[in-house]
Design a protein around this motif. Sequence first.
Motif, PDB file in Angstrom:
ATOM      1  N   CYS A  82      -2.856   4.962   8.822  1.00  0.00           N
ATOM      2  CA  CYS A  82      -2.705   3.528   9.077  1.00  0.00           C
ATOM      3  C   CYS A  82      -4.033   2.886   9.476  1.00  0.00           C
ATOM      4  CB  CYS A  82      -1.633   3.282  10.140  1.00  0.00           C
ATOM      5  SG  CYS A  82       0.054   3.499   9.510  1.00  0.00           S
ATOM      6  N   GLU A  83      -4.892   3.640  10.125  1.00  0.00           N
ATOM      7  CA  GLU A  83      -6.231   3.128  10.425  1.00  0.00           C
ATOM      8  C   GLU A  83      -7.008   2.890   9.128  1.00  0.00           C
ATOM      9  OE1 GLU A  83      -7.999   5.948  13.050  1.00  0.00           O
ATOM     10  OE2 GLU A  83      -6.794   5.340  14.785  1.00  0.00           O
ATOM     11  N   LEU A  84      -6.837   3.782   8.149  1.00  0.00           N
ATOM     12  CA  LEU A  84      -7.488   3.589   6.858  1.00  0.00           C
ATOM     13  C   LEU A  84      -6.897   2.387   6.118  1.00  0.00           C
ATOM     14  CD1 LEU A  84      -7.793   7.300   5.651  1.00  0.00           C
ATOM     15  CD2 LEU A  84      -9.654   5.793   6.378  1.00  0.00           C
ATOM     16  N   ILE A  85      -5.575   2.205   6.223  1.00  0.00           N
ATOM     17  CA  ILE A  85      -4.937   1.047   5.592  1.00  0.00           C
ATOM     18  C   ILE A  85      -5.461  -0.244   6.209  1.00  0.00           C
ATOM     19  CG2 ILE A  85      -2.731  -0.133   5.215  1.00  0.00           C
ATOM     20  CD1 ILE A  85      -1.416   2.671   5.169  1.00  0.00           C
ATOM     21  N   GLU A  86      -5.610  -0.253   7.528  1.00  0.00           N
ATOM     22  CA  GLU A  86      -6.188  -1.419   8.202  1.00  0.00           C
ATOM     23  C   GLU A  86      -7.596  -1.692   7.677  1.00  0.00           C
ATOM     24  OE1 GLU A  86      -4.140  -1.543  12.608  1.00  0.00           O
ATOM     25  OE2 GLU A  86      -5.667  -0.019  12.226  1.00  0.00           O
ATOM     26  N   GLN A  87      -8.372  -0.633   7.513  1.00  0.00           N
ATOM     27  CA  GLN A  87      -9.730  -0.789   7.001  1.00  0.00           C
ATOM     28  C   GLN A  87      -9.709  -1.390   5.593  1.00  0.00           C
ATOM     29  OE1 GLN A  87     -12.181   2.753   7.156  1.00  0.00           O
ATOM     30  NE2 GLN A  87     -13.546   2.001   5.569  1.00  0.00           N
ATOM     31  N   TYR A  88      -8.756  -0.935   4.779  1.00  0.00           N
ATOM     32  CA  TYR A  88      -8.654  -1.456   3.410  1.00  0.00           C
ATOM     33  C   TYR A  88      -8.377  -2.959   3.411  1.00  0.00           C
ATOM     34  CZ  TYR A  88      -6.966  -2.560  -1.195  1.00  0.00           C
ATOM     35  OH  TYR A  88      -6.795  -3.170  -2.405  1.00  0.00           O
ATOM     36  N   PHE A  89      -7.426  -3.392   4.227  1.00  0.00           N
ATOM     37  CA  PHE A  89      -7.062  -4.800   4.222  1.00  0.00           C
ATOM     38  C   PHE A  89      -8.089  -5.680   4.938  1.00  0.00           C
ATOM     39  CE2 PHE A  89      -2.763  -3.158   3.208  1.00  0.00           C
ATOM     40  CZ  PHE A  89      -2.611  -3.836   2.003  1.00  0.00           C
ATOM     41  N   GLU A  90      -8.964  -5.066   5.719  1.00  0.00           N
ATOM     42  CA  GLU A  90     -10.051  -5.817   6.342  1.00  0.00           C
ATOM     43  C   GLU A  90     -11.275  -5.914   5.431  1.00  0.00           C
ATOM     44  OE1 GLU A  90     -10.805  -3.769   9.970  1.00  0.00           O
ATOM     45  OE2 GLU A  90      -8.975  -4.489  10.958  1.00  0.00           O
ATOM     46  N   ILE A 145      -1.237  -1.673  -6.999  1.00  0.00           N
ATOM     47  CA  ILE A 145      -0.949  -1.249  -5.625  1.00  0.00           C
ATOM     48  C   ILE A 145      -1.943  -0.163  -5.217  1.00  0.00           C
ATOM     49  CG2 ILE A 145       0.744  -0.180  -4.083  1.00  0.00           C
ATOM     50  CD1 ILE A 145       2.930  -1.276  -5.938  1.00  0.00           C
ATOM     51  N   PRO A 146      -2.718  -0.376  -4.164  1.00  0.00           N
ATOM     52  CA  PRO A 146      -3.641   0.666  -3.697  1.00  0.00           C
ATOM     53  C   PRO A 146      -2.868   1.863  -3.163  1.00  0.00           C
ATOM     54  CG  PRO A 146      -3.550  -1.131  -2.121  1.00  0.00           C
ATOM     55  CD  PRO A 146      -2.761  -1.581  -3.311  1.00  0.00           C
ATOM     56  N   VAL A 147      -3.449   3.056  -3.340  1.00  0.00           N
ATOM     57  CA  VAL A 147      -2.751   4.280  -2.945  1.00  0.00           C
ATOM     58  C   VAL A 147      -3.728   5.237  -2.275  1.00  0.00           C
ATOM     59  CG1 VAL A 147      -3.086   5.282  -5.238  1.00  0.00           C
ATOM     60  CG2 VAL A 147      -1.290   6.194  -3.751  1.00  0.00           C
ATOM     61  N   LEU A 148      -3.230   5.965  -1.299  1.00  0.00           N
ATOM     62  CA  LEU A 148      -3.982   7.004  -0.595  1.00  0.00           C
ATOM     63  C   LEU A 148      -3.264   8.333  -0.796  1.00  0.00           C
ATOM     64  CD1 LEU A 148      -6.264   7.779   1.461  1.00  0.00           C
ATOM     65  CD2 LEU A 148      -4.595   7.321   3.279  1.00  0.00           C
ATOM     66  N   PHE A 196       0.870  -1.179   0.000  1.00  0.00           N
ATOM     67  CA  PHE A 196       0.000   0.000   0.000  1.00  0.00           C
ATOM     68  C   PHE A 196       0.905   1.226   0.000  1.00  0.00           C
ATOM     69  CE2 PHE A 196      -2.979   3.155   1.282  1.00  0.00           C
ATOM     70  CZ  PHE A 196      -4.261   2.651   1.080  1.00  0.00           C
ATOM     71  N   VAL A 197       0.490   2.285  -0.713  1.00  0.00           N
ATOM     72  CA  VAL A 197       1.283   3.509  -0.778  1.00  0.00           C
ATOM     73  C   VAL A 197       0.474   4.696  -0.259  1.00  0.00           C
ATOM     74  CG1 VAL A 197       2.386   5.203  -2.302  1.00  0.00           C
ATOM     75  CG2 VAL A 197       2.741   2.769  -2.692  1.00  0.00           C
ATOM     76  N   VAL A 198       1.127   5.515   0.541  1.00  0.00           N
ATOM     77  CA  VAL A 198       0.593   6.823   0.928  1.00  0.00           C
ATOM     78  C   VAL A 198       1.475   7.862   0.256  1.00  0.00           C
ATOM     79  CG1 VAL A 198       0.106   8.404   2.823  1.00  0.00           C
ATOM     80  CG2 VAL A 198      -0.227   5.935   3.135  1.00  0.00           C
ATOM     81  N   ASP A 199       0.857   8.749  -0.538  1.00  0.00           N
ATOM     82  CA  ASP A 199       1.646   9.658  -1.365  1.00  0.00           C
ATOM     83  C   ASP A 199       1.259  11.110  -1.111  1.00  0.00           C
ATOM     84  OD1 ASP A 199       2.871  10.995  -3.752  1.00  0.00           O
ATOM     85  OD2 ASP A 199       3.253   8.928  -4.347  1.00  0.00           O
ATOM     86  N   LEU A 200       2.275  11.927  -0.846  1.00  0.00           N
ATOM     87  CA  LEU A 200       2.095  13.374  -0.700  1.00  0.00           C
ATOM     88  C   LEU A 200       2.867  14.040  -1.834  1.00  0.00           C
ATOM     89  CD1 LEU A 200       2.323  12.032   2.360  1.00  0.00           C
ATOM     90  CD2 LEU A 200       2.085  14.429   3.033  1.00  0.00           C
ATOM     91  N   ASN A 201       2.164  14.337  -2.917  1.00  0.00           N
ATOM     92  CA  ASN A 201       2.803  14.884  -4.113  1.00  0.00           C
ATOM     93  C   ASN A 201       2.347  16.317  -4.332  1.00  0.00           C
ATOM     94  OD1 ASN A 201       3.945  15.220  -6.755  1.00  0.00           O
ATOM     95  ND2 ASN A 201       1.932  14.707  -7.593  1.00  0.00           N
ATOM     96  N   VAL A 202       3.282  17.262  -4.278  1.00  0.00           N
ATOM     97  CA  VAL A 202       2.934  18.675  -4.369  1.00  0.00           C
ATOM     98  C   VAL A 202       2.659  19.126  -5.798  1.00  0.00           C
ATOM     99  CG1 VAL A 202       5.277  19.582  -4.655  1.00  0.00           C
ATOM    100  CG2 VAL A 202       3.570  20.937  -3.423  1.00  0.00           C
ATOM    101  N   ASP A 203       3.122  18.381  -6.805  1.00  0.00           N
ATOM    102  CA  ASP A 203       3.005  18.785  -8.203  1.00  0.00           C
ATOM    103  C   ASP A 203       1.792  18.101  -8.833  1.00  0.00           C
ATOM    104  OD1 ASP A 203       3.244  19.432 -10.855  1.00  0.00           O
ATOM    105  OD2 ASP A 203       5.362  18.912 -11.021  1.00  0.00           O
ATOM    106  N   SER A 204       0.687  18.814  -8.920  1.00  0.00           N
ATOM    107  CA  SER A 204      -0.550  18.213  -9.431  1.00  0.00           C
ATOM    108  C   SER A 204      -0.452  17.820 -10.897  1.00  0.00           C
ATOM    109  CB  SER A 204      -1.721  19.186  -9.234  1.00  0.00           C
ATOM    110  OG  SER A 204      -1.509  20.391  -9.969  1.00  0.00           O
ATOM    111  N   SER A 205       0.484  18.401 -11.644  1.00  0.00           N
ATOM    112  CA  SER A 205       0.594  18.109 -13.078  1.00  0.00           C
ATOM    113  C   SER A 205       1.021  16.668 -13.348  1.00  0.00           C
ATOM    114  CB  SER A 205       1.576  19.074 -13.747  1.00  0.00           C
ATOM    115  OG  SER A 205       2.912  18.825 -13.329  1.00  0.00           O
TER     116      SER A 205
END
Length: 359
Positions: A316-324, A143-146, A120-129
């Motif tokens: 991480c609570e959201l990731i847990e929810q995803y895998f459940e 790969i699921p991403v948040l 699972f990936v959590v991504d903070l990307n400042v460049d919207s382009s």
Amino acid sequence: MKKAIAMLLSAVMIFSLTACGAKQTEDEPAKGVGQTQTDVNAETSEKTQTDTTVKNEDSDPIKVGLCNINEKGAFGKLVKYGFEQACNERGWELVYADNNSNGQQAITNADTMVLQEVDFVVDLNVDSSVGDMVKGIFDEAGIPVLAVDIALGDAPFFGIDSEQLGYFNGETAAKYIQENYEGSVDYVVLMTQIASGDEVQKRVRSSIDALDENGIKYGEVVEIESENDAAISQQRFTDFLTAHPDAESVIVFTINENSAQGVYAGAVTAGREWDVRIFSANCGVQFVEPMYESAGKQSWVCTISNFTELYGEQCCELIEQYFETGTIPESTCCKFEAITWDNISEFYPEGNCPWDNFE
């Protein structure tokens, strides 16, 4: 107060030295005891996800990829620290990368996360382009991403509801203006960050809606591009003050602490601090330490905390929810609080702040 100003000017000088060249990252926080972490940068210089593979108790530990926004300031450091703690408590492996506020680096990091076979990936990307491209890399790999704070294609989102935060900040400022300026000011300045997309600009633009709906009068609204850089913000705001020598009441809204720090330093060095009042977003060392140093007697009067130090736990609570369950909400908003001198000790007690763990 002199010490606080000196801290600000020193910080802005550091930003100035790095603005034209390669950005150096600051020291990383120490890892949690017993935590497994991989830093891929060092190695490599309600929406439903379509892949709903669910981990069970007999599976290997979840491998979480974190593509952080950058480590130039307290925000990125707090994000990393929070994820280290949350993953450590769960016995998960954290694979870490720094996007360094650069779209090309975000693409490179996405490719590396795929090679690292994260779950699972959590991504903070400042460049919207490049958001759609980054999301596409993860989609192709299954790969699921948040996305955090800034949209990433059609990925589920966690973090700041920009319109809500901007309006809340505007309401806070409106009350201040009514109490201190009899409901009327000369100028309202919005420090933007256009590269992050239209949605993020609502963090400052929606403040105007709140001022209007609360009956605040103002002469003109001026937008200044901050580029998420304290030195650039300082120079451009200083230019504004020079062009408006008679302005005695200027309300400034900023997207984050970096631009607020630059605005504050610009006002101080121009000898115009008390012609300006600053209302920012995010809460970290850049706001808290000067506030304590001045005992609240400064023109940077408020910031809206989104409690970045808790991002790791909430994600991480959201990731847990995803895998459940195989699903997570399309959008999850973090909580807000307006931090001023009146309540700062309740949320960020002096000497016991989240960043004290890694400074």
